[in-house]
Scaffold this motif. Structure first.
Motif, short mmCIF file in Angstrom:
data_model
loop_
_atom_site.label_atom_id
_atom_site.label_comp_id
_atom_site.label_asym_id
_atom_site.label_seq_id
_atom_site.Cartn_x
_atom_site.Cartn_y
_atom_site.Cartn_z
N SER A 168 0.66 -1.06 0.13
CA SER A 168 0.01 -0.03 0.01
C SER A 168 0.69 0.91 0.30
CB SER A 168 -0.41 -0.09 1.57
OG SER A 168 -1.40 1.08 1.56
N TYR A 169 0.42 2.09 -0.92
CA TYR A 169 1.71 3.88 -1.15
C TYR A 169 0.45 4.64 0.46
CZ TYR A 169 3.10 7.58 -3.08
OH TYR A 169 3.19 9.16 -2.73
N ASN A 170 1.45 4.73 0.71
CA ASN A 170 0.74 5.78 1.77
C ASN A 170 0.98 7.60 2.04
OD1 ASN A 170 3.88 6.55 2.12
ND2 ASN A 170 4.24 6.33 4.55
N GLY A 171 1.42 7.42 0.86
CA GLY A 171 1.41 8.56 -0.20
C GLY A 171 2.65 10.06 -0.06
N TYR A 172 4.13 8.67 0.52
CA TYR A 172 5.16 9.65 0.63
C TYR A 172 4.95 10.16 -1.02
CZ TYR A 172 10.28 9.56 0.77
OH TYR A 172 11.36 10.50 1.16
N SER A 173 5.79 11.39 0.04
CA SER A 173 6.31 12.66 -1.51
C SER A 173 7.83 12.82 -0.55
CB SER A 173 5.43 13.45 -1.69
OG SER A 173 5.95 14.22 -3.02
N SER A 174 8.34 13.73 -1.23
CA SER A 174 9.51 14.31 -0.63
C SER A 174 9.94 15.33 -1.53
CB SER A 174 11.05 13.64 -0.61
OG SER A 174 12.00 13.46 -1.56
#
Length: 436
Positions: free
Chosen positions: A366-372
């Motif tokens: 599942s993708y947790n919305g990580y961005s940087s």
């Protein structure tokens, strides 16, 4: 005879190439094709540094043929539409292409009609954008002689939400070095309500704003640009309570009751008023272009009400068509549109495709919305904003190996990561399908 592929990918950008490379290197798919019309693939994160005169533009470009995986079929054409019921993608010249599984990753497009006058003014004279022509940005910054330096952005989603302010911090440093800072007001006008959505990062950035003496103007919705008169026109995203003094310059400084929801560190620059619009007069302006999904996606049945590809936020599977996935800038995911986000989205899409191909079921990843967002704050300094769907600060443990204990603070090692480490990782690991 229609051409048919097991996995068809639209887009030869970061997302499309990474998905293709991982599917093939991990032997997750037998037959992968990429629809991409461009001859050149750009490493766009370095364009901030190009605009600040500290990176060679030519080094950000490589031939598309060198990044498309060897075993993938390159369909050098434009996708023009979809027939998802029949598993068909229409193209401009190669006809219809059918697929078992489709990955939609064409990135985003610019729609200058959303800010009248901007299209005519951009990349000419004193109006610049690192998004469209970073070499012109450097020319503008280099040749600036003082006055109002306006940094702004539209209210649409944009690539790397931090980019419009990174170039401002670097430009301010350059103005100082070249001796014109004393006769310059640096303004950041944004439709947002804060400098950055992650509190810990915002705290550091406000310290940078104080150090650099930058005027922040919030709730400023960019609605038009008059390139001839050099005015950027705004409407306010919220009612003004402090008697209008907040946005209109006044000769009597004592009369100014600043409402810090609207302005921080007020500078008395020339402002014109026209009805409910406020026009900031600029001597140079940098902005991001208003951004939308590409037309062929926007006009299809695959988008949500806001016009972005309608995918599940955790799995990136399309909400109506089980054999379609979407990721990267085109996807309707409530997180920042960055290459770092794509780096975390790709393995989930690849895992799900592999399981669907082999066992007709979805995976549990599942993708947790990580961005940087690597926020360059000066020549030789950077903060790394890493966050998830809930705007929690989520630093990557790998940074500890670089001896960085707190990436929410400015650090020269993070600058080295931005200038040397990330481009290396991009070309040699991410583009080759290796996990990073």
């Amino acid at each position: 005879m229609k051409s048919h592929h097991q996995v068809l990918i639209i887009g030869g950008g970061t997302a499309g190439i990474m998905v293709a490379a991982q599917l093939l290197t991990q032997k997750r798919a037998k037959d992968v094709a990429i629809i991409e019309p461009a001859d050149t693939h750009y490493y766009q994160p370095a364009w901030t540094l190009v605009g600040a005169g500290t990176y060679d533009f030519d080094k950000t470009a490589r031939p598309m043929s060198s990044v498309i995986p060897k075993n993938a079929t390159w369909i050098k054409d434009k996708a023009t539409g979809f027939d998802p019921e029949n598993n068909i993608v229409h193209t401009a010249s190669k006809g219809d292409i059918t697929y078992d599984y489709l990955v939609v990753a064409p990135g985003l497009a610019y729609d200058f009609s959303l800010v009248p006058g901007l299209g005519k003014a951009i990349d000419k004279g004193v109006v610049c954008s690192n998004y469209t022509n970073p070499k012109h940005t450097w020319d503008v910054i280099k040749n600036f002689k003082g006055g109002t330096a306006l940094f702004t952005q539209p209210t649409t989603p944009i690539k790397c939400g931090g980019a419009p302010q990174k170039i401002m911090y670097l430009a301010e440093s350059h103005f100082r070095k070249s001796g014109i800072r004393k006769k310059t007001d640096v303004i950041f006008a944004t439709g947002g309500t804060v400098i950055f959505g992650v509190k810990k990062i915002a705290k550091t950035l406000m310290e940078v704003v104080d150090r650099k003496d930058i005027n922040l103007r919030f709730h400023h919705k960019l609605v038009a640009v008059d390139g001839d008169k050099q005015i950027a026109w705004y409407e306010m995203g919220q009612e003004i309570t402090a008697g209008g003094c907040v946005v209109i310059s006044s000769n009597k400084v004592d009369d100014l009751k600043l409402d810090e929801k609207f302005q921080y560190n007020y500078k008395d620059v020339k402002v014109s008023v026209d009805g409910n619009r406020y026009g900031i007069h600029y001597d140079m302006m940098h902005t991001a272009p208003p951004s939308v999904a590409p037309k062929f996606v926007k006009d299809s049945t695959l988008v949500n009400a806001a016009g972005w590809l309608d995918v599940n936020h955790q799995t990136m599977q399309h909400n109506s068509y089980a054999n379609i996935f979407g990721l990267g800038d085109v996807a309707a995911l409530p997180t920042a549109k960055t290459g770092a986000a794509i780096r975390k989205q790709v393995p989930i899409v690849v895992d799900n495709l592999n399981l669907l191909i082999n066992s007709h079921k979805m995976g549990t990843k599942s993708y947790n919305g990580y961005s940087s967002c690597p926020l360059v704050t000066d020549y030789g300094k950077m903060v790394l904003a890493e966050f998830d769907y809930d705007n929690n600060f989520t630093p990557d443990p790998k940074l500890k190996r670089m001896l960085i204990s707190d990436s929410s603070k400015e650090h020269w090692r993070l600058w080295m990561l931005k200038k040397y480490g990330l481009p290396y990782l991009y070309w040699n690991k991410m583009m080759k399908g290796k996990d990073v």
